[in-house]
Design a protein around this motif. Structure first.
Motif, PDB file in Angstrom:
ATOM      1  N   SER A   1      72.922  55.857  92.187  1.00  0.00           N
ATOM      2  CA  SER A   1      72.606  56.516  90.943  1.00  0.00           C
ATOM      3  C   SER A   1      73.711  55.999  90.047  1.00  0.00           C
ATOM      4  N   GLN A   2      73.391  56.210  88.709  1.00  0.00           N
ATOM      5  CA  GLN A   2      74.152  55.251  87.570  1.00  0.00           C
ATOM      6  C   GLN A   2      75.609  55.921  87.531  1.00  0.00           C
ATOM      7  N   SER A   3      76.529  55.244  87.406  1.00  0.00           N
ATOM      8  CA  SER A   3      77.829  55.413  87.371  1.00  0.00           C
ATOM      9  C   SER A   3      78.436  55.951  88.557  1.00  0.00           C
ATOM     10  N   THR A   4      77.969  55.531  89.441  1.00  0.00           N
ATOM     11  CA  THR A   4      78.562  56.284  90.605  1.00  0.00           C
ATOM     12  C   THR A   4      79.819  55.043  91.346  1.00  0.00           C
ATOM     13  N   GLY A   5      80.257  54.344  90.309  1.00  0.00           N
ATOM     14  CA  GLY A   5      81.363  53.390  90.821  1.00  0.00           C
ATOM     15  C   GLY A   5      80.796  51.876  91.452  1.00  0.00           C
ATOM     16  N   LYS A   6      79.522  51.707  91.280  1.00  0.00           N
ATOM     17  CA  LYS A   6      79.051  50.581  92.139  1.00  0.00           C
ATOM     18  C   LYS A   6      79.532  49.345  91.636  1.00  0.00           C
ATOM     19  N   SER A   7      79.753  49.253  90.584  1.00  0.00           N
ATOM     20  CA  SER A   7      80.604  47.889  89.964  1.00  0.00           C
ATOM     21  C   SER A   7      81.882  47.789  90.457  1.00  0.00           C
ATOM     22  N   THR A   8      82.626  49.088  90.245  1.00  0.00           N
ATOM     23  CA  THR A   8      83.694  49.100  90.780  1.00  0.00           C
ATOM     24  C   THR A   8      83.998  48.723  92.240  1.00  0.00           C
ATOM     25  N   LEU A   9      83.237  49.033  93.009  1.00  0.00           N
ATOM     26  CA  LEU A   9      83.023  48.849  94.306  1.00  0.00           C
ATOM     27  C   LEU A   9      82.862  47.366  94.684  1.00  0.00           C
TER      28      LEU A   9
ATOM     29  N   VAL B   1      82.509  47.370  84.171  1.00  0.00           N
ATOM     30  CA  VAL B   1      82.908  48.568  84.822  1.00  0.00           C
ATOM     31  C   VAL B   1      82.601  49.658  83.561  1.00  0.00           C
ATOM     32  N   MET B   2      81.997  50.714  83.744  1.00  0.00           N
ATOM     33  CA  MET B   2      81.933  51.766  82.727  1.00  0.00           C
ATOM     34  C   MET B   2      83.166  52.218  81.994  1.00  0.00           C
ATOM     35  N   ASP B   3      83.326  52.074  80.824  1.00  0.00           N
ATOM     36  CA  ASP B   3      84.479  52.745  80.041  1.00  0.00           C
ATOM     37  C   ASP B   3      84.605  54.204  80.175  1.00  0.00           C
ATOM     38  N   GLU B   4      85.593  54.717  80.999  1.00  0.00           N
ATOM     39  CA  GLU B   4      85.775  56.146  81.081  1.00  0.00           C
ATOM     40  C   GLU B   4      85.626  56.976  79.997  1.00  0.00           C
ATOM     41  N   THR B   5      85.897  56.698  78.882  1.00  0.00           N
ATOM     42  CA  THR B   5      85.871  57.539  77.577  1.00  0.00           C
ATOM     43  C   THR B   5      84.467  57.598  77.241  1.00  0.00           C
TER      44      THR B   5
ATOM     45  N   GLN C   1      78.981  55.818  79.500  1.00  0.00           N
ATOM     46  CA  GLN C   1      77.871  55.498  79.223  1.00  0.00           C
ATOM     47  C   GLN C   1      77.120  54.268  80.209  1.00  0.00           C
ATOM     48  N   GLN C   2      75.719  54.189  80.473  1.00  0.00           N
ATOM     49  CA  GLN C   2      75.273  53.173  81.389  1.00  0.00           C
ATOM     50  C   GLN C   2      75.930  51.906  80.863  1.00  0.00           C
ATOM     51  N   THR C   3      76.349  51.176  82.023  1.00  0.00           N
ATOM     52  CA  THR C   3      76.967  49.872  81.879  1.00  0.00           C
ATOM     53  C   THR C   3      75.914  48.714  82.326  1.00  0.00           C
ATOM     54  N   THR C   4      75.317  48.992  83.536  1.00  0.00           N
ATOM     55  CA  THR C   4      74.857  48.155  84.124  1.00  0.00           C
ATOM     56  C   THR C   4      73.185  48.083  83.887  1.00  0.00           C
ATOM     57  N   LYS C   5      72.663  46.873  83.175  1.00  0.00           N
ATOM     58  CA  LYS C   5      71.377  47.105  82.758  1.00  0.00           C
ATOM     59  C   LYS C   5      70.592  45.963  83.455  1.00  0.00           C
TER      60      LYS C   5
ATOM     61  N   ILE D   1      79.735  56.423 101.337  1.00  0.00           N
ATOM     62  CA  ILE D   1      80.022  57.606 100.587  1.00  0.00           C
ATOM     63  C   ILE D   1      81.288  57.751  99.866  1.00  0.00           C
ATOM     64  N   ARG D   2      81.135  57.723  98.771  1.00  0.00           N
ATOM     65  CA  ARG D   2      82.297  57.884  97.697  1.00  0.00           C
ATOM     66  C   ARG D   2      82.855  59.295  97.604  1.00  0.00           C
ATOM     67  N   ASP D   3      84.333  59.216  97.147  1.00  0.00           N
ATOM     68  CA  ASP D   3      84.851  60.551  97.007  1.00  0.00           C
ATOM     69  C   ASP D   3      84.870  61.510  98.374  1.00  0.00           C
ATOM     70  N   HIS D   4      85.040  60.656  99.341  1.00  0.00           N
ATOM     71  CA  HIS D   4      84.998  61.685 100.798  1.00  0.00           C
ATOM     72  C   HIS D   4      86.251  62.470 100.804  1.00  0.00           C
TER      73      HIS D   4
ATOM     74  N   HIS E   1      88.844  59.492  97.494  1.00  0.00           N
ATOM     75  CA  HIS E   1      88.673  59.565  96.161  1.00  0.00           C
ATOM     76  C   HIS E   1      89.617  58.571  95.393  1.00  0.00           C
ATOM     77  N   LYS E   2      89.045  57.602  94.555  1.00  0.00           N
ATOM     78  CA  LYS E   2      89.833  56.648  93.925  1.00  0.00           C
ATOM     79  C   LYS E   2      90.892  56.942  93.061  1.00  0.00           C
ATOM     80  N   ILE E   3      91.008  58.242  92.624  1.00  0.00           N
ATOM     81  CA  ILE E   3      91.913  58.443  91.557  1.00  0.00           C
ATOM     82  C   ILE E   3      92.932  59.219  92.404  1.00  0.00           C
TER      83      ILE E   3
HETATM   84  N1  LIG Z   1      85.929  59.686  90.978  1.00  0.00           N
HETATM   85  C1  LIG Z   1      85.604  58.422  91.155  1.00  0.00           C
HETATM   86  N2  LIG Z   1      85.366  57.672  89.904  1.00  0.00           N
HETATM   87  C2  LIG Z   1      85.296  56.366  90.374  1.00  0.00           C
HETATM   88  C3  LIG Z   1      85.190  55.638  91.442  1.00  0.00           C
HETATM   89  N3  LIG Z   1      85.076  54.329  91.051  1.00  0.00           N
HETATM   90  C4  LIG Z   1      84.695  54.139  90.096  1.00  0.00           C
HETATM   91  N4  LIG Z   1      84.794  55.374  89.480  1.00  0.00           N
HETATM   92  C5  LIG Z   1      84.682  55.639  87.798  1.00  0.00           C
HETATM   93  O1  LIG Z   1      83.407  55.683  87.570  1.00  0.00           O
HETATM   94  C6  LIG Z   1      83.026  55.398  86.625  1.00  0.00           C
HETATM   95  C7  LIG Z   1      81.820  54.273  86.360  1.00  0.00           C
HETATM   96  O2  LIG Z   1      82.258  53.143  87.185  1.00  0.00           O
HETATM   97  P1  LIG Z   1      81.095  52.002  87.170  1.00  0.00           P
HETATM   98  O3  LIG Z   1      81.777  51.298  88.399  1.00  0.00           O
HETATM   99  O4  LIG Z   1      80.965  51.515  85.928  1.00  0.00           O
HETATM  100  O5  LIG Z   1      79.836  52.778  87.969  1.00  0.00           O
HETATM  101  P2  LIG Z   1      78.503  51.965  87.959  1.00  0.00           P
HETATM  102  O6  LIG Z   1      77.830  52.901  89.035  1.00  0.00           O
HETATM  103  O7  LIG Z   1      78.741  50.679  88.159  1.00  0.00           O
HETATM  104  O8  LIG Z   1      77.811  52.547  86.665  1.00  0.00           O
HETATM  105  P3  LIG Z   1      76.604  51.789  86.032  1.00  0.00           P
HETATM  106  O9  LIG Z   1      76.501  50.509  86.231  1.00  0.00           O
HETATM  107  O10 LIG Z   1      76.448  52.171  84.371  1.00  0.00           O
HETATM  108  O11 LIG Z   1      75.373  52.339  86.779  1.00  0.00           O
HETATM  109  C8  LIG Z   1      84.181  54.259  86.100  1.00  0.00           C
HETATM  110  O12 LIG Z   1      84.984  55.213  84.818  1.00  0.00           O
HETATM  111  C9  LIG Z   1      84.917  54.303  87.059  1.00  0.00           C
HETATM  112  O13 LIG Z   1      86.458  54.500  86.911  1.00  0.00           O
HETATM  113  C10 LIG Z   1      85.605  56.560  92.482  1.00  0.00           C
HETATM  114  O14 LIG Z   1      85.599  56.117  93.766  1.00  0.00           O
HETATM  115  N5  LIG Z   1      85.643  58.060  92.203  1.00  0.00           N
END
Ligand SMILES: Nc1nc2c(ncn2[C@@H]2O[C@H](COP(=O)(O)OP(=O)(O)OP(=O)(O)O)[C@@H](O)[C@H]2O)c(=O)[nH]1
Length: 816
Positions: A53-61, A72-76, A79-83, A178-181, A229-231
């Motif tokens: 799903s969108q913004s589930t930390g895929k790019s971060t991973l 990586v999405m700006d926390e503030t 908004q969807q980052t990856t298009k 599985i994130r935020d386990h 959990h990342k944070i």
């Molecule tokens: N709670 C939590 N937040 C995370 C984790 N990893 C990343 N984030 C945050 O989630 C937000 C989205 O992160 P992205 O890595 O951009 O997520 P994404 O799935 O790539 O988003 P899109 O590309 O827009 O779909 C950022 O603000 C990250 O800091 C995590 O493991 N746990």
């Protein structure tokens, strides 16, 4: 976000948007792969994609796992980052990482089309598909992307169904992260829930015919991992990510993720084309038949690779095209051709062998055929040039060997050696150049060369045979010349017997000489009989022309005259006759004439008295040119009857002249001083003789004069003295004339003298004069008659002249 290229974005650190928002595939992927240094990686690379799903930390991973630089999405802003779909190379890893636009993104709303297509695309090209989901999404159909997974399973059956039955090659790993386990629900429980969900979905699928019993595990391997959990648990998060990364990197680990079995077997240099083709198929909603796609890719890439190899090969081959077209024999051509061919094939093999084996093999054969067809004109051109050069060398070698002072005057040896050398040279160069022994052959060219060498040798042999025939003819002519002259000068009865005897002997010698000289020529019997016939014919012609030369009108008349003279002007002892009045001139003349005339019929025809000496020219063999035929029978006749008559008449005229001359000589011998005159002289001169004898003064004077006369005669001084006295007399006369002229031209001042100057009369003087008397009749040979006339003036007034003619006949040297 980086620069935009043709509607596609290029990331700052080498990331590229391979599919943009408009669902278009980038044209720059190939170049990007090359920049990443992965183009020549072959199969030594991996592809991984992430779903979720969108913004589930895929790019971060992904950034943490592979060192990529996806945005990586700006926390503030949340908004969807990856298009679309982005790709980046893993840092220090030969991994192409795809970041796929998040599913159920609010920007796309309910448009499920892109999700489906991107899932299909990722599945077709990735080895590992990471399904990224929050712990709390487990068990929720939509939240855990179960809807999407159903689509993935469906399309997978279409894509890999058949392949899976054949073997395990097209398996794909589904890695659930599985994130935020939090840890309340153990991973094993989560795993069981997810597996149960997946099995349920799989079972609910409508499977194609023949695949009803297919299990999920036949196509997919499932792997589960959980991240804290990342944070909240940052450190543990980092540790778990590092551990997961290790599973992607360390091949020795049991749970290594990039297993070979998941590899899609697309060579790195074909990835761009392959992905583009896949996307086109997906876009056009066509059935995605991956095997066909792989084959198409293989065809495309193999063609490209073959074409590149061929370009380089053509450049190399072109370098020798011009010299060969110009007729040169290129040394080491075979070696060069082999090298160009092997290089081209090696290049093709290196790049194309990774593609579909059937296509690769087929295209390799095509490439080889093209290479062979390019080299073929070079080979056959080389053969032709070689043929020409060998033939030229063969001719030159024969010429130098057979020339005077050459290596080998023996014809057979010369031909044999030249042929051997020529063939050896041909074989060496032809075999060297024959790179393709199946398709190319030089045997035919060698046969042609042999034929042409045979023809050249034949020409040489004929030339040499002609030379020998000419040599034999020359030698024959030289030997024949003297005997013919001798016999024809003799004019004896057995003249033709002797002549033909000599002719036959010399001809036999000539034939033996010919056979000896042409022994090694390997002439056929027919050729030999032709040459021998030519020798006989020419020998006969030589004899005939020599006879003609010796029987021309002038020569024949001369012979007749000589014959006549020998009988008429000379007696039996060979002493010249001085005809006396009582000699039988008429009888001698008649006899000599008849004997001489009898010679004419003898000379008129070549006819020996003894039949053993007869000669008949054998008929020429049928192969002889008809124009060289001679009419032997008519060649036996030297003079026709008319000619004989003409010669007789002309000779008779000459003989008559001799007769007249003989008669005249008789008359002149009669004209001599009568004997009684001597008595008168003695009587009249008695007193003067006594006076001289008895007067001492006169006697001394007479002795002195006699001695002087003797000396003058002895030393041949008469001529010079006469000349001196003539000159002196002439000078005296000139002086006197001048004086007289001078005297009479001046005016007379004195009394003229009474007496005129006395003049020396010619009395008492004697002078000698020479005169040429009439010449003897011109009879072919000249005779000189010298008359010495002495005129004496006596002191008496009456003068008496006494002429005494003495005739000296001189026989000219070499008249006969
Ligand atoms: N709670 C939590 N937040 C995370 C984790 N990893 C990343 N984030 C945050 O989630 C937000 C989205 O992160 P992205 O890595 O951009 O997520 P994404 O799935 O790539 O988003 P899109 O590309 O827009 O779909 C950022 O603000 C990250 O800091 C995590 O493991 N746990």
């Amino acid at each position: 976000m980086g620069a935009k290229l043709n509607g596609h974005h290029s990331g700052n650190s080498g990331q590229i948007q391979i599919i943009n928002e408009e669902k278009n595939f980038t044209p720059h992927l190939s170049a990007q792969i090359e920049r990443w240094g992965l183009r020549d990686a072959g199969f030594s690379y991996n592809v991984v994609a992430v779903f979720g799903s969108q913004s589930t930390g895929k790019s971060t991973l992904l950034n943490r796992l592979f060192g990529t630089t996806f945005d990586v999405m700006d926390e503030t802003k949340r908004q969807q980052t990856t298009k679309g779909i982005w790709m980046c190379r893993g840092m220090d890893m030969s991994v192409m990482v795809m970041d796929v636009e998040g599913t159920d993104g609010r920007e796309r709303g309910e448009d499920q089309d892109f999700e489906r297509k991107s899932a299909l695309f990722s599945l077709a090209s990735s080895e590992v598909l990471i399904i990224n989901l929050w712990e709390h999404q487990v068990g929720l159909y939509q939240g855990a992307n179960m809807g999407l997974l159903k689509t993935v399973f469906e399309v997978n059956l279409g894509l890999f169904g058949k392949k899976a039955q054949e073997g395990p090659q097209s398996r794909t790993l589904l890695l659930f992260v599985i994130r935020d386990h939090i840890g309340v629900t153990p991973l094993a429980n989560l795993q069981a829930t997810l597996t149960a969900d997946l099995t349920r979905i799989w079972d609910s699928l409508t499977k194609p015919s023949g695949l009803a019993q297919a299990q999920l595990s036949d196509y997919f391997d499932l792997s589960f991992t959980a991240l804290p959990h990342k944070i909240l648990e940052a450190q543990r998060f980092e540790n778990e990510v590092a551990r997961l990364r290790e599973r992607f990197v360390n091949k020795t680990l049991q749970d290594y993720l990039f297993k070979d079995v998941y590899h899609k077997r697309i060579p790195a240099d074909g990835v761009a084309v392959y992905m583009e083709n896949i996307w086109q198929q997906v876009q056009n909603n066509k059935d995605l038949d991956l095997p066909t796609q792989q084959e198409l890719l293989a065809q495309f890439r193999c063609d490209e690779i073959a074409s590149a190899a061929l370009n380089e090969f053509n450049t190399q081959a072109k370098s020798q095209k011009r010299p060969i077209e110009a007729g040169k024999v290129v040394q080491g051509l075979g070696e060069m051709m082999k090298q160009w061919r092997d290089e081209a094939l090696a290049r093709y093999d290196r790049d194309a062998s990774r593609y579909h084996n059937g296509v690769y093999t087929r295209k390799r054969l095509d490439l080889l055929a093209t290479i062979t067809s390019t080299l073929s004109p070079l080979f056959f051109g080389q053969l032709k040039n070689l043929h020409k050069s060998c033939l030229a060398t063969f001719k030159a070698s024969l010429q130098s060997s057979l020339s005077p002072g050459g290596k080998d005057n023996d014809f057979a040896n010369a031909i044999g050696r030249a042929k051997r050398e020529c063939e050896e040279n041909f074989l060496a160069v032809a075999q060297e150049a024959c790179v393709d022994e199946k398709e190319w052959t030089w045997e035919e060219e060698l046969l042609l060369l042999r034929e042409e060498m045979g023809a050249v040798a034949e020409v040489f042999r004929k030339d040499e045979t002609k030379k020998v025939v000419n040599l034999v003819e020359r030698s024959f002519k030289q030997q024949l010349s003297e005997p013919v002259e001798l016999q024809l000068n003799k004019g004896s009865r057995d003249m033709w017997d002797n002549l033909l005897g000599t002719f036959k002997r010399l001809l036999d010698n000539a034939e033996s000489l010919y056979l000896a000289k042409t022994k090694t020529f390997n002439c056929t019997d027919e050729e030999n009989s032709g040459s021998l016939s030519a020798i006989r014919r020419r020998a006969w012609q030589a004899l005939r022309s020599k006879i003609d030369e010796q029987t021309t009108d002038a020569v024949m008349l001369s012979k007749l005259r000589v014959h006549f003279e020998e009988r008429f002007r000379y007696d039996e002892q060979g002493i010249p006759r001085v005809w006396k009045p009582d000699d039988d001139i008429d009888g001698a003349y008649k006899q000599a004439k008849e004997q001489t005339l009898a010679l004419i019929p003898l000379y008129a025809k070549i006819a020996p008295h003894d039949p053993a000496f007869e000669y008949t020219l054998p008929p020429s063999p049928p192969s002889s040119p008809p124009e060289e035929e001679i009419d032997f029978q008519s060649s036996l006749t030297i003079f026709s009857e008319t000619k004989c008559l003409d010669l007789s008449n002309r000779f008779r005229r000459d003989a008559d002249a001799y007769y007249v001359e003989a008669k005249r000589s008789t008359v002149s011998s009669i004209a001599q001083v009568p004997y009684w005159m001597y008595g008168v002289m003695v009587v009249l001169g008695w007193n003067e003789a006594m006076l001289v004898l008895f007067n001492p003064l006169y006697f001394m004077f007479a002795i002195t004069a006699t001695t002087l006369a003797y000396l003058i005669t002895k030393f041949g001084l008469a001529g010079p003295l006469l000349q001196v006295s003539k000159t002196a007399a002439g000078e005296v006369q000139r002086q006197a004339t001048n004086r007289l002229r001078a005297h009479f031209s001046q005016p007379v001042l004195e009394t003229p003298a009474l007496s005129s100057p006395s003049r020396n009369s010619s009395s008492g003087q004697s002078h000698l004069g020479s005169d040429s008397s009439a010449m003897a009749p011109k009879l072919g040979s000249s005779y000189t008659k010298i008359n010495l006339t002495t005129r004496t003036n006596s002191s008496s007034t009456s003068s008496a002249y006494r002429d005494a003619d003495e005739e000296f006949e001189m026989r000219p040297v070499g008249a006969f």
